[in-house]
Motif scaffolding. Structure first.
Motif, short mmCIF file in Angstrom:
data_model
loop_
_atom_site.label_atom_id
_atom_site.label_comp_id
_atom_site.label_asym_id
_atom_site.label_seq_id
_atom_site.Cartn_x
_atom_site.Cartn_y
_atom_site.Cartn_z
N VAL A 1 0.86 -1.17 0.00
CA VAL A 1 0.00 0.00 0.00
C VAL A 1 0.90 1.22 0.00
CG1 VAL A 1 -1.82 1.25 1.19
CG2 VAL A 1 -1.78 -1.24 1.28
N ARG A 2 0.67 2.13 -0.94
CA ARG A 2 1.53 3.31 -1.09
C ARG A 2 0.69 4.57 -0.94
NH1 ARG A 2 2.76 6.51 -5.54
NH2 ARG A 2 1.68 5.07 -6.97
N ALA A 3 1.18 5.51 -0.12
CA ALA A 3 0.48 6.78 0.07
C ALA A 3 0.49 7.60 -1.20
CB ALA A 3 1.13 7.56 1.21
N ASP A 4 -0.64 8.20 -1.50
CA ASP A 4 -0.77 9.07 -2.67
C ASP A 4 -1.69 10.23 -2.29
OD1 ASP A 4 -0.75 10.17 -5.16
OD2 ASP A 4 -2.03 8.67 -6.11
N TYR B 1 -5.03 9.80 -0.40
CA TYR B 1 -5.49 8.44 -0.70
C TYR B 1 -4.29 7.51 -0.73
CZ TYR B 1 -9.48 11.22 -2.24
OH TYR B 1 -10.51 12.10 -2.30
N THR B 2 -4.50 6.29 -1.17
CA THR B 2 -3.42 5.32 -1.28
C THR B 2 -3.56 4.57 -2.59
OG1 THR B 2 -4.73 3.71 -0.01
CG2 THR B 2 -3.07 4.97 1.20
N SER C 1 -6.74 6.62 3.59
CA SER C 1 -5.43 7.22 3.77
C SER C 1 -4.45 6.14 4.22
CB SER C 1 -5.49 8.34 4.81
OG SER C 1 -5.80 7.79 6.09
N ILE C 2 -3.16 6.45 4.22
CA ILE C 2 -2.15 5.47 4.63
C ILE C 2 -2.32 5.10 6.10
CG2 ILE C 2 -0.44 7.24 5.19
CD1 ILE C 2 0.34 3.86 3.55
N ARG D 1 4.41 -1.33 8.26
CA ARG D 1 4.72 -0.05 7.63
C ARG D 1 6.23 0.13 7.63
NH1 ARG D 1 1.29 5.47 8.72
NH2 ARG D 1 2.29 6.81 7.15
N SER E 1 5.52 6.21 3.69
CA SER E 1 4.56 6.16 2.58
C SER E 1 4.29 4.76 2.07
CB SER E 1 5.08 7.01 1.40
OG SER E 1 5.29 8.35 1.79
N HIS E 2 4.78 3.73 2.77
CA HIS E 2 4.65 2.36 2.24
C HIS E 2 4.33 1.36 3.36
CE1 HIS E 2 6.15 3.25 -1.83
NE2 HIS E 2 6.95 4.11 -1.22
#
Length: 405
Positions: free
Chosen positions: A314-317, A320-321, A335-336, A350, A354-355
């Protein structure tokens, strides 16, 4: 014009289109969710193999055609036909590999790619020079363009969908047959007629004989076959990672037996999981919500749900993710932080701000700069960065740290 083709060269042209499609789609399937540098390299490789496969199939088909004696191939139109093919393939793959492609974007990319394939064919056809004039049946031209667009759409959908080995093979076969069908449909609509009012034919520009073209095509066939065979070679890093994990599990189990640790605790230790003591009487710590069994992901036709067992990372963007399922990334409305709270902490960790990664799917861990990088399995393996502060915890969760009482 279709009568009299060499059946062996026709079969070879179809096989070349299939091999080029398999190799190109195999690389294209790995584009989404990879780092930027690898993204560009895979995009170039996918576009190159698809373009070479389509172009080589076209000229193998031309060599199979019963052309009049004295026919030569003009070099400039022949080169331009390949450049057209490579350009439109690269642009089409680029547009469907960024973000979450909508149906409109996929259709537009397919139309562009189909028109590019058809343009490549007719530019290459008019690279023929000899004692004849060339005419085309308008209905066959239109039909060949429709077939090219349909083949392009099917190919683009093939690598956007989640596909394994068998599905990739079927997609490559369908694409190869469709591209070949477009070529031979166009050939059926081509007619060579005597030139009007000319007794001698003059060749304008640099030309190549069919024998020279045969050598070039043979070399490109070798390149496509080599790329196809290399794509079948298993990644030795996966085997090494699996072997290391098995050895680590065996060592942890042996240590547990020597220390008379219960089997359940040994299994947890072999996976590198942390055993968190519960406060006395269970006071002072609120109960944690049950982990979510599925994650929502957005696509062009609505919201889908995927099992957490299929999630690799799962990557933060922004707010959102992006969720990677081993094949591609899709947007998740969480969200992350929300994703971390919803995922099972015994399976997910984690590793970076961000990952988040699924520990059971890790196949490689390697030091890189101040931090590290890990690779996750799946039809399209991808890598995730690990911050320096998380390296020790990652190694512990993977069973790479020997613990002593």
């Amino acid at each position: 014009m279709f009568e009299g083709h060499d059946p062996y060269l026709v079969a070879l042209s179809v096989a070349i289109a299939i091999l080029g499609g398999y190799t190109g789609f195999g690389l294209a399937a790995r584009i989404r969710g990879t780092p930027d540098a690898s993204h560009r390299l895979l995009l170039a490789g996918a576009a190159g193999f698809l373009a070479v496969g389509i172009w080589t199939m076209h000229f193998v088909g031309m060599l199979a055609a019963p052309l009049p004696a004295g026919t030569v191939y003009l070099v400039l139109p022949t080169i331009v036909s390949f450049l057209i093919c490579a350009l439109v393939v690269g642009i089409s793959l680029f547009f469907v590999s960024i973000g979450e492609p909508s149906l409109l974007r996929v259709v537009c990319s397919a139309v562009l790619l189909g028109l590019g394939i058809a343009s490549m064919h007719y530019v290459g056809m008019h690279g023929l020079s000899g004692p004849f004039a060339m005419e085309h049946d308008v209905s066959m031209v239109a039909l060949s363009v429709v077939i090219a667009i349909a083949a392009a759409y099917g190919g683009l959908r093939a690598f956007l969908a989640r596909r394994g080995g068998v599905q990739l093979i079927l997609s490559a076969i369908a694409f190869g047959i469709a591209v070949s069908g477009m070529h031979y449909t166009a050939m059926m609509g081509m007619h060579l007629v005597p030139p009007a009012g000319e007794s001698h034919h003059h060749i304008d520009g640099l030309s190549a004989s069919p024998q020279i073209l045969s050598l070039v095509v043979a070399l490109l066939c070798f390149v496509i076959a080599a790329g196809f065979l290399l794509s079948l070679v298993p990644d030795p890093r996966r085997k090494a990672a699996a072997k290391s994990a098995a050895v680590a599990a065996s060592v942890a189990e042996a240590d547990a037996l020597q220390a008379d640790i219960p089997a359940t605790e040994a299994a947890v230790a072999s996976a590198g999981m942390r055993l968190r003591p519960t406060p006395l009487g269970g006071l002072g710590q609120p109960p944690r919500a049950a982990p979510a069994p599925r994650l929502p992901v957005e696509s062009a036709d609505g919201t889908h749900f995927i099992d957490t067992a299929d999630v690799r990372s799962v990557r933060a963007d922004a707010h959102y993710t992006k969720v990677h399922d081993g094949t591609r990334e899709r947007m998740c409305p969480w969200s992350i932080s929300e994703a971390e709270a919803q995922l099972d902490p015994s399976l997910f960790l984690r590793v970076h701000r961000s990952h988040i990664v699924a520990i059971p799917h890790v196949t490689l861990v390697r030091k890189e700069g101040d931090g590290a990088v890990i690779e996750l399995d799946g039809p399209s393996p991808h890598r995730v960065p690990v911050s320096r502060a998380k390296i020790a915890e990652v190694k512990a969760r993977l069973g790479l740290v020997r613990r002593h009482a």
